[in-house]
Design a protein around this motif. Structure first.
Motif, mmCIF file in Angstrom:
data_model
loop_
_atom_site.group_PDB
_atom_site.id
_atom_site.type_symbol
_atom_site.label_atom_id
_atom_site.label_comp_id
_atom_site.label_asym_id
_atom_site.label_seq_id
_atom_site.Cartn_x
_atom_site.Cartn_y
_atom_site.Cartn_z
ATOM 1 N N ALA A 198 50.496 24.605 73.347
ATOM 2 C CA ALA A 198 51.353 25.533 74.067
ATOM 3 C C ALA A 198 51.604 25.005 75.472
ATOM 4 C CB ALA A 198 50.691 26.901 74.143
ATOM 5 N N ASN A 199 50.623 24.326 75.997
ATOM 6 C CA ASN A 199 50.725 23.792 77.353
ATOM 7 C C ASN A 199 51.582 22.526 77.346
ATOM 8 O OD1 ASN A 199 50.354 23.060 79.980
ATOM 9 N ND2 ASN A 199 48.124 23.051 79.914
ATOM 10 N N ILE A 200 51.173 21.570 76.532
ATOM 11 C CA ILE A 200 51.947 20.343 76.376
ATOM 12 C C ILE A 200 52.173 20.171 74.882
ATOM 13 C CG2 ILE A 200 51.963 17.856 76.725
ATOM 14 C CD1 ILE A 200 50.106 18.238 79.089
ATOM 15 N N SER A 201 53.406 20.329 74.446
ATOM 16 C CA SER A 201 53.695 20.308 73.015
ATOM 17 C C SER A 201 53.455 18.909 72.459
ATOM 18 C CB SER A 201 55.151 20.713 72.786
ATOM 19 O OG SER A 201 55.998 19.665 73.226
ATOM 20 N N PRO A 202 53.290 18.798 71.117
ATOM 21 C CA PRO A 202 53.064 17.472 70.533
ATOM 22 C C PRO A 202 54.157 16.488 70.925
ATOM 23 C CG PRO A 202 52.648 19.154 68.908
ATOM 24 C CD PRO A 202 53.190 19.859 70.112
ATOM 25 N N GLU A 203 55.395 16.943 71.006
ATOM 26 C CA GLU A 203 56.475 16.042 71.419
ATOM 27 C C GLU A 203 56.244 15.569 72.840
ATOM 28 O OE1 GLU A 203 56.956 18.967 69.975
ATOM 29 O OE2 GLU A 203 57.847 18.421 68.050
ATOM 30 N N GLU A 204 55.816 16.500 73.698
ATOM 31 C CA GLU A 204 55.575 16.124 75.098
ATOM 32 C C GLU A 204 54.384 15.175 75.199
ATOM 33 O OE1 GLU A 204 57.353 20.014 77.445
ATOM 34 O OE2 GLU A 204 55.286 20.076 76.722
ATOM 35 N N LYS A 205 53.403 15.381 74.310
ATOM 36 C CA LYS A 205 52.265 14.450 74.310
ATOM 37 C C LYS A 205 52.759 13.065 73.941
ATOM 38 C CE LYS A 205 48.466 17.648 73.560
ATOM 39 N NZ LYS A 205 48.789 18.967 72.991
ATOM 40 N N ASN A 206 53.680 13.039 72.987
ATOM 41 C CA ASN A 206 54.275 11.760 72.612
ATOM 42 C C ASN A 206 55.028 11.160 73.802
ATOM 43 O OD1 ASN A 206 55.112 9.601 71.068
ATOM 44 N ND2 ASN A 206 56.868 10.687 70.196
ATOM 45 N N ASP A 207 55.679 12.020 74.586
ATOM 46 C CA ASP A 207 56.374 11.529 75.783
ATOM 47 C C ASP A 207 55.383 10.866 76.737
ATOM 48 O OD1 ASP A 207 58.751 12.506 74.816
ATOM 49 O OD2 ASP A 207 58.677 14.374 75.981
ATOM 50 N N ILE A 208 54.252 11.540 76.933
ATOM 51 C CA ILE A 208 53.235 10.992 77.849
ATOM 52 C C ILE A 208 52.748 9.644 77.330
ATOM 53 C CG2 ILE A 208 50.887 11.332 78.716
ATOM 54 C CD1 ILE A 208 51.499 14.306 78.929
ATOM 55 N N ILE A 209 52.492 9.595 76.014
ATOM 56 C CA ILE A 209 52.040 8.338 75.413
ATOM 57 C C ILE A 209 53.116 7.265 75.592
ATOM 58 C CG2 ILE A 209 51.561 7.232 73.182
ATOM 59 C CD1 ILE A 209 50.138 9.951 72.462
ATOM 60 N N THR A 210 54.378 7.673 75.402
ATOM 61 C CA THR A 210 55.489 6.735 75.576
ATOM 62 C C THR A 210 55.470 6.143 76.977
ATOM 63 O OG1 THR A 210 56.779 8.166 74.123
ATOM 64 C CG2 THR A 210 57.984 6.490 75.349
ATOM 65 N N TYR A 211 55.260 7.037 77.968
ATOM 66 C CA TYR A 211 55.246 6.580 79.353
ATOM 67 C C TYR A 211 54.107 5.583 79.575
ATOM 68 C CZ TYR A 211 54.643 6.686 84.400
ATOM 69 O OH TYR A 211 54.498 6.317 85.719
ATOM 70 N N LEU A 212 52.916 5.929 79.082
ATOM 71 C CA LEU A 212 51.762 5.049 79.305
ATOM 72 C C LEU A 212 51.950 3.701 78.607
ATOM 73 C CD1 LEU A 212 48.882 7.636 79.053
ATOM 74 C CD2 LEU A 212 49.621 6.380 81.082
ATOM 75 N N VAL A 213 52.493 3.758 77.397
ATOM 76 C CA VAL A 213 52.726 2.505 76.671
ATOM 77 C C VAL A 213 53.776 1.668 77.407
ATOM 78 C CG1 VAL A 213 53.663 1.534 74.525
ATOM 79 C CG2 VAL A 213 51.984 3.387 74.438
ATOM 80 N N TYR A 214 54.775 2.374 77.961
ATOM 81 C CA TYR A 214 55.798 1.651 78.727
ATOM 82 C C TYR A 214 55.164 0.932 79.913
ATOM 83 C CZ TYR A 214 60.071 0.625 81.276
ATOM 84 O OH TYR A 214 61.085 -0.034 81.932
ATOM 85 N N LEU A 215 54.323 1.657 80.652
ATOM 86 C CA LEU A 215 53.669 1.053 81.819
ATOM 87 C C LEU A 215 52.873 -0.179 81.416
ATOM 88 C CD1 LEU A 215 52.083 3.800 84.094
ATOM 89 C CD2 LEU A 215 54.233 2.575 84.353
ATOM 90 N N ARG A 216 52.188 -0.032 80.264
ATOM 91 C CA ARG A 216 51.293 -1.090 79.826
ATOM 92 C C ARG A 216 52.085 -2.306 79.367
ATOM 93 N NH1 ARG A 216 47.489 1.114 75.286
ATOM 94 N NH2 ARG A 216 47.290 2.844 76.761
ATOM 95 N N GLU A 217 53.196 -2.058 78.698
ATOM 96 C CA GLU A 217 53.890 -3.164 78.045
ATOM 97 C C GLU A 217 54.976 -3.792 78.894
ATOM 98 O OE1 GLU A 217 55.142 -1.776 74.258
ATOM 99 O OE2 GLU A 217 53.114 -1.913 73.419
ATOM 100 N N SER A 218 55.473 -3.034 79.892
ATOM 101 C CA SER A 218 56.548 -3.628 80.680
ATOM 102 C C SER A 218 55.952 -4.611 81.677
ATOM 103 C CB SER A 218 57.337 -2.545 81.409
ATOM 104 O OG SER A 218 56.475 -1.851 82.276
ATOM 105 N N ALA A 219 56.779 -5.588 82.055
ATOM 106 C CA ALA A 219 56.321 -6.619 82.982
ATOM 107 C C ALA A 219 55.948 -5.965 84.302
ATOM 108 C CB ALA A 219 57.447 -7.611 83.207
#
Lengths: 547, 344, 266
Positions: free
Chosen positions: C206-227
């Motif tokens: 209810a606080n952070i929906s599964p889609e939003e959790k995926n967004d957060i994961i997307t952001y972290l993966v982006y940080l990790r993988e981008s130059a």
């Protein structure tokens, strides 16, 4: 100087140019006066130069950045190339910082050059101040130049802080939040100053443009003015030199400005610029894209200022709990005022130190030969205590990182720092003073008896002695070329009264000079040599009689 | 102390310094040490070649930097930004260091390294010049009557003291008077608690034990007027704990709902967001200066430089189950200021 | 490390029972994913693992966990009750090596993993059978294919104060800390959000929906993988490290050069 007698040879470009300029500006006289000026050569004399050159790099890179940066706090929706911020609401200031980073060729490089050279500027200035302090270069006639240098250091911190806040990212915004909180804690006028500074409520839309004006106009202009004064005074006073054979208070020993010093100092500018460029090519500084635009609700772990503001942030962190109190209906935020007061007093002491020391020694001579730090034990010890005090405040600003990096408890680290802030400066004062005195005693010993050779000789009457080898006169002079001071007594003045001033001066002089080691004198050294010769004769005699 | 050193002290010149008559004599500047490049033309020649090589390297560096500017344009791909920064930087670095190291190498090996001594002169002007200067000052004083004409002098002082004041007062419009703005937030009776930053309202049943919600008043979303200023005061942290763990004063018993409490997120020290919530210790930690607040005990300060508890937002639940504010905070939020407790 | 992983994977592939188990678990996860989309409150849903899994899990539990968590997972003085903590909790704690816990300290540390995936799956099955709790996340939300801008915003508001804006970690009180997220897999990040391990708060759906959790994961993966556009990132730790580099790197190099500059040439 008539132009006919100085007719340049047709093929000499150098002379031709010189002639052209001189006929219009008459600079030959200036060159004659300054061209062969002597500058002493020592690595520690270049620290101020490092600061000067990083300032030039700051001007160059900063000018580049102003062409692309827009300090407006108007809200926009980001539509640049950095994917994780696309569509985010942010200020134009932050958006244009992102554009410099991601869309201007060489923009990120220049941002990093600007920021690294800012950190270097204040660091080099600080280290330069320490060199000046520990070698006593602030003594007459340079007291005023010390104050000018101090002002430059403070201006450097100001320039740094105003610049740090410009990108309007989360990190710098929280920095401003802290400044706002501190200002509000000032009695009577705090909320007014805050409202004036921010143009209303925090964060408002005025602070970044206002800081920008300060950052690119007022503060650099002031730095330039004080820099000019600093350098003119340097020329007037001529540089100091380290003690050694041939170096006196009445001369200056070194290399001529042209060509050696011009080549060295000019080349050194390129080196400082080159090293900054090197670091900027390989190391990220202030990755604003990670922080996001400023928003008062989020905050990042490890929210810290740049290093030169760290000691002030550390002072805030180290204040004990619950120091706020009420006077009637009014709130007195001692948890803010005490750290502020401590920091200001510390700065004030740094600024006036030359005058305090001069008052105590009463030494009105000009000093151009530097002290070796050991030959001024109490000054060196005070410096060490000051450095320790500053270092603990600075470290205090990274309690959280110390805790996580060294696997300690945040709370224990903080408590340990609070204790260290009081205890360690005292300890380092005592230890440093002892070390200086021991080094002085050793110098004296070596000056009188010579260097230990490790050769042990047994005398006919059974005594073992180690043979000492006398120093050459140049080495010797380095060890004995200083004056010690003696404490004074509180003497009655003309009216026959002992004033409080006199009493304070007397006790301070005792504090400074009670423990002292006099330099070896010629007669002491000769006496020791004479004695050594006697022993040598005795040894020779013994060898002969054995034959 | 010897007679002689007392003498020195009285002379007012060297102060407390002890001047010994039999101090070690200065042997003069050390003789010059001859360098290899001075002795051997071969070495001098090779040093000259090295300097020229360094200058050439610098040319290559600068040329390389020019080339990279066009060869490594930047686009959507972040790798291009990295390459542009790196290669441009390396090229410029070479260009700079080549000149710098070359020039210094030149100075060190090929330019004369004889130390030269130059005399210094006392900074104070000679007596006759000083006398002349004093003469000029006296003359100027006489001619202007500066000390003689008291009225002129005093009115001048007065004028000089007053003239900067208009210069100060025109800064009066830098900002409004602080007024009452610090005492109020946009929370009012009935405002729904909403999620930061998207503004979706929160039901009490959404807040499970151990949850933490970062909360703004409903309607405060990016783009609204004074968004940041209002958010800087209105940000709230919403947490549910086991109700029996809460230590509540009589007055505040009605401010929570079944273990759900809402506290201002703005630190009472200098205003950082106190956002670090530890689920089991119930401590709130400020990442800026480490002030720690005990959430179950009225957010009292348990560690760090803060002095006051975080203000609590009284909440209730409406018929639909949404959390709403009972009123605004009953005290100013954020850092302390001088007259925060003065009723106005 | 890699070899160990490979061996584990091979072992998994060879055993027919585990193949079935993995397939089955996959089905369940996907199925529960659908429920998750509909569930408005939280990830609390009962997942049916096979009886075999649960029994095997119970055996493992009794021999490895019961001494602290109690024979019926009811909790003892040394360890909390595991009833209702869900499969996600078990998966998070055991597959990061935090459990079984070592000697006491301010908080559990990441250690070499003690169990195979199969064993972890079985234990998760057993604990899930004890009471409803967050289940192992649906692979659909671990794809890192969400909106990185939203993810970044949510990350800064809900996570950055402890884990740092770049995910480098940070200090908590009394020796506890929020770990760096550099090496956390999307699944681990997701599980941490829904279970709130140790002192981390819970971020239910209810606080952070599964889609939003995926967004957060997307952001972290982006940080990790981008130059890293600016070069070496210095641990992402911010101004303190930059200050140290400016003193000991930048100024240090320059001082070394000044010493060369001031030294007499021979």
């Amino acid at each position: 100087m008539s132009s006919t007698s100085n007719q340049p040879k047709k093929n000499n470009f150098l002379a031709g140019t010189a002639n052209y300029v001189d006929e219009r500006l008459g600079v030959a006289g200036v060159l004659k006066e300054f061209g062969r000026k002597i500058f002493p050569d020592h690595w520690s004399f270049m620290l101020g130069e490092v600061a000067l050159y990083s300032f030039l790099v700051l001007l160059l890179s900063g000018t580049f950045l102003t062409f692309f940066f827009d300090p407006s706090m108007t809200e926009v929706v980001y539509d640049g190339v950095y994917a994780p911020l696309k569509g985010a609401h942010m200020s134009i200031a932050y958006a244009s910082s992102l554009d410099i980073t991601f869309e201007v060729r060489g923009g990120l490089l220049m941002r990093q050059v600007h920021h690294w050279s800012a950190l270097l500027f204040v660091a080099a200035a600080g280290l330069h101040m320490l060199r000046v302090f520990f070698t006593g270069a602030f003594r007459k006639p340079r007291e005023m130049n010390w104050v000018v240098g101090f002002v430059l250091f403070v201006l450097g911190m100001g320039a740094g802080f105003t610049g740090y806040s410009l990108p309007d990212d989360l990190l710098s915004g929280n920095g401003l939040r802290i400044i706002d909180g501190m200002i509000k804690g000032i009695p009577f006028i705090g909320t007014w100053i805050s409202s004036f500074l921010f143009g209303g409520e925090f964060p408002g839309t005025s602070i970044v443009p206002r800081l920008y004006s300060l950052h690119i106009m007022l503060i650099p202009a002031l730095i330039l003015v004080f820099l000019a004064i600093h350098l003119v005074m340097l020329v007037v006073h001529k540089h100091t030199h380290y003690s050694g054979a041939g170096k006196k208070d009445t001369n200056i020993v070194g290399y001529p400005l042209m060509p050696v010093y011009v080549a060295k100092a000019g080349g050194f500018f390129f080196i400082v610029f080159g090293v900054i460029m090197l670091i900027s090519s390989f190391f990220t500084i202030n990755p604003i894209w990670n922080y996001g635009g400023y928003d008062p609700s989020p905050v990042s772990a490890g929210t810290q200022p740049d290093w030169y503001i760290g000691w002030l942030d550390g002072a805030l962190r180290l204040a004990p709990t619950g120091m706020e109190f009420m006077i009637g209906d009014f709130t007195v935020s001692m948890n803010i005022l005490l750290p502020l007061a401590v920091s200001l007093i510390f700065l004030a002491l740094v600024a006036v130190y030359p005058f305090i020391e001069n008052w105590i020694t009463g030494d009105k001579r000009e000093h151009h030969v530097l002290d070796r730090p050991r030959n001024a034990p109490v000054r060196t010890a005070i410096g060490a205590a000051g450095v320790m005090f500053y270092a603990i405040l600075w470290a205090g600003a990274s309690t959280d990182l110390i805790a996580t990096q060294f696997k300690m408890s945040l709370n224990q680290v903080l408590t340990a720092m609070q204790i260290s802030l009081i205890v360690l400066p005292i300890v380092s004062f005592m230890v440093t003073k002892r070390i200086c005195l021991s080094l002085q005693r050793k110098d004296r010993e070596v000056a009188i008896h010579g260097r230990e050779t490790g050769r042990i000789v047994r005398l006919p009457h059974g005594e073992y002695i180690e043979v000492h080898e006398p120093l050459n006169e140049y080495e010797l002079y380095k060890l004995v070329d200083y004056k010690d001071y003696q404490p004074t007594l509180a003497r009655p003045n003309a009216a026959g009264k002992i004033t409080v001033r006199a009493r304070i001066r007397a006790s301070l002089s005792k504090f400074y000079f009670k423990d002292r080691v006099s330099p070896a004198t010629q007669s002491e050294i000769e006496e020791a040599r004479h004695h050594a010769e006697e022993i040598e004769q005795e040894v020779q005699k013994a060898i002969e009689s054995a034959k | 102390m010897s007679e002689q050193s007392k003498e020195v002290e009285r002379s007012q010149n060297a102060g407390l310094a002890v001047i010994k008559p039999d101090a070690v004599r200065d042997p003069g500047i050390e003789p010059h040490r001859v360098r290899m490049t001075d002795k051997s033309p071969k070495h001098a020649k090779s040093a000259a070649r090295q300097v020229a090589l360094l200058f050439t390297l610098s040319m290559f560096g600068s040329a390389f930097a020019l080339w990279t500017y066009f060869a490594f344009p930047i686009n959507e791909d972040l790798n291009t930004v990295r390459q542009n920064t790196l290669f441009l930087g390396v090229g410029i670095t070479l260009g700079l260091l080549g000149i710098g190291i070359g020039a210094i190498h030149w100075a060190k090996t090929l330019m004369p390294d004889h130390e030269v001594a130059e005399d210094r002169h006392l900074l104070a002007s000679p007596e006759d010049k000083r006398a002349a200067a004093i003469e000029i000052i006296n003359l100027a004083n006489q001619e202007s009557g500066f000390t003689r004409r008291k009225l002129i002098r005093r009115t001048l002082y007065g004028a000089l003291a007053l003239f900067p004041l208009p210069g100060l007062i025109i800064f009066g419009d830098l900002g409004p008077n602080p007024g009452n703005s610090l005492r109020h937030t946009i929370w009012k009776k009935g405002t729904r608690l909403a999620r930061d930053p998207y503004g979706t309202p929160i039901k009490a049943s959404d807040v499970t034990i151990g949850s933490v919600y970062h909360v703004v008043p409903e309607g405060l979303v990016p783009g609204t007027e004074h968004y940041l200023e209002e958010k800087a005061k209105a940000a709230v942290l919403l947490v549910r704990v086991e109700p029996d763990k809460l230590i509540e004063t009589e007055e505040r018993k009605s401010w929570s709902y079944q273990g759900i409490v809402a506290y201002s997120k703005i630190c009472t020290h200098v205003g950082c967001p106190v956002a670090l919530y530890e689920q089991h210790t119930h401590h709130l930690l400020c990442p800026c200066h480490q002030s720690t607040f005990d959430l179950v005990d009225g957010c009292k300060v348990v560690f760090g430089p803060a002095a006051r508890p975080l203000p609590q937002l009284p909440i209730y639940v409406d018929e639909e189950g949404y959390l709403r504010a009972q009123s605004d905070f009953n005290e100013p939020v954020g850092p302390s200021f001088w007259d925060r407790s003065v009723k106005s | 490390m890699m070899q160990k992983l490979k061996r584990k994977l091979n072992g998994l592939r060879r055993s027919p029972r585990s193949v079935i188990a993995v397939l089955f678990a996959g089905l369940i996860v996907v199925g529960s994913g659908y429920t998750a989309v509909n569930a408005s409150v939280s990830s609390e849903r009962t997942v049916e693992y096979t009886k075999e899994d649960i029994e095997y899990g119970k055996k493992l539990f009794l021999s490895n966990c019961a001494s602290c968590h109690g024979k019926n997972a009811e909790g003892t003085a040394n360890g909390p009750s595991l009833i209702g903590v869900g499969a996600a909790s078990v998966d998070f704690q055991v597959s990061t090596g935090r459990m079984p816990g070592a000697a006491s300290g301010p908080q559990l540390q990441v250690k070499p993993v003690q169990f195979t995936e199969e064993e972890i799956h079985a234990m998760a099955a057993f604990v899930a059978s004890l009471g409803a709790g967050p289940s192992v996340p649906d692979a659909a939300y671990l794809q890192a294919n969400g909106d990185p801008t939203k993810g970044g915003e949510l990350f800064r508001i809900n996570c950055a104060m402890c884990h740092n804006a770049a995910g480098a970690g940070g200090a908590l009180t009394e020796g506890k800390y929020a770990p760096s997220l550099d090496n956390s897999s999307p699944k681990i990040i997701y599980e941490a959000m829904v279970t709130g391990p140790q002192n981390m708060p819970v971020f239910n759906d209810a606080n952070i929906s599964p889609e939003e959790k995926n967004d957060i994961i997307t952001y972290l993966v982006y940080l990790r993988e981008s130059a890293s556009v600016g070069g070496e990132e210095l641990g992402g730790l911010g101004p303190v490290v930059e200050g140290l580099v400016s003193w000991f790197g930048l100024l240090g190099i320059i001082i070394a050069i000044t010493i060369w500059l001031g030294a007499k040439s021979n």
